[in-house]
Scaffold this motif. Structure first.
Motif, short mmCIF file in Angstrom:
data_model
loop_
_atom_site.label_atom_id
_atom_site.label_comp_id
_atom_site.label_asym_id
_atom_site.label_seq_id
_atom_site.Cartn_x
_atom_site.Cartn_y
_atom_site.Cartn_z
N ASN A 1 0.84 -1.21 0.00
CA ASN A 1 0.00 0.00 0.00
C ASN A 1 0.87 1.25 0.00
O ASN A 1 0.54 2.24 -0.66
CB ASN A 1 -0.94 0.02 1.21
CG ASN A 1 -2.19 -0.79 0.97
OD1 ASN A 1 -2.73 -0.80 -0.13
ND2 ASN A 1 -2.65 -1.48 2.00
N GLY A 2 1.97 1.21 0.72
CA GLY A 2 2.90 2.34 0.72
C GLY A 2 3.50 2.56 -0.66
O GLY A 2 3.62 3.69 -1.13
N LEU A 3 3.87 1.47 -1.32
CA LEU A 3 4.43 1.57 -2.67
C LEU A 3 3.38 2.12 -3.64
O LEU A 3 3.67 2.99 -4.46
CB LEU A 3 4.91 0.20 -3.14
CG LEU A 3 5.57 0.13 -4.50
CD1 LEU A 3 6.83 1.00 -4.54
CD2 LEU A 3 5.91 -1.31 -4.85
N SER A 4 2.17 1.64 -3.52
CA SER A 4 1.08 2.13 -4.38
C SER A 4 0.83 3.62 -4.15
O SER A 4 0.66 4.39 -5.10
CB SER A 4 -0.19 1.32 -4.07
OG SER A 4 -1.26 1.75 -4.83
N GLY A 5 0.82 4.04 -2.90
CA GLY A 5 0.65 5.46 -2.59
C GLY A 5 1.81 6.30 -3.07
O GLY A 5 1.62 7.43 -3.54
N MET A 6 3.01 5.75 -2.98
CA MET A 6 4.19 6.47 -3.45
C MET A 6 4.11 6.71 -4.96
O MET A 6 4.45 7.78 -5.45
CB MET A 6 5.46 5.68 -3.12
CG MET A 6 6.74 6.38 -3.54
SD MET A 6 8.21 5.37 -3.27
CE MET A 6 8.09 4.23 -4.63
#
Length: 187
Positions: A140-145
């Motif tokens: 999710n962090g990667l997707s948000g980034m």
């Protein structure tokens, strides 16, 4: 598979924001109207929120790859139409907000970018489908980034391409990048 989808979404999202920011810069430079730029900005928010439920239902009722492909194909159609429109209209027709050509190209680009929202809705669902439960926070962090990078880096790129080459190059490069995203998604 997830990392391939993230990379593909990065290409598509940067392209969409790149064109949207270029439209905003270009529209102001051509018309000298802050009102015109605020109208297109407001239109983006209204259209995005108005069609969000419909776009979400597309993602819910279809395979995610198919929804992302639909998103890219619609985006390609509208970017191509905007490029053809831009090339076929004399440039002086884009210098006044009273001319319908200004609003025509803005609408085509708006539809292209809003079609890209299907992909932005699909991406977080891929985290749930492809990533084991214990690793979803990182995904999710990667997707948000990716979404953050898309909006931050695109403004610089669009300003540079617009300044040195013009709006035709912005739209032409968007068509090429969207084709790259489609081909990558197909394979």
């Amino acid at each position: 598979t997830f990392y391939q989808a993230v990379g593909n979404t990065l290409i598509a999202s940067v392209t969409n924001f790149y064109v949207w920011f270029a439209l905003t810069f270009w529209l102001y430079l051509e018309t000298r109207s802050v009102l015109a730029t605020s109208i297109i900005g407001g239109s983006f928010m209204v259209v995005s929120s108005s069609v969000g439920f419909f776009l979400g239902s597309i993602v819910d009722h279809h395979r995610k790859k198919r929804a992302m492909l639909l998103s890219s194909l619609l985006t390609l159609f509208f970017f191509s139409a905007a490029l053809a429109f831009y090339l076929s209209v004399p440039t002086e027709r884009f210098t006044s907000v009273a001319n319908p050509e200004v609003w025509g190209i803005a609408a085509l680009i708006l539809f292209a970018v809003c079609a890209g929202n299907i992909r932005m809705i699909a991406m977080p669902t891929l985290v749930t489908l492809l990533i084991p439960e214990g690793e979803r926070d990182k995904a999710n962090g990667l997707s948000g980034m990716v979404m953050g990078i898309s909006s931050s880096g695109a403004g610089i790129a669009s300003g540079a391409v617009l300044a040195y080459f013009g709006m035709g190059w912005v739209l032409g490069s968007a068509v090429v990048l969207t084709v790259v995203a489609i081909l990558h998604l197909l394979w």
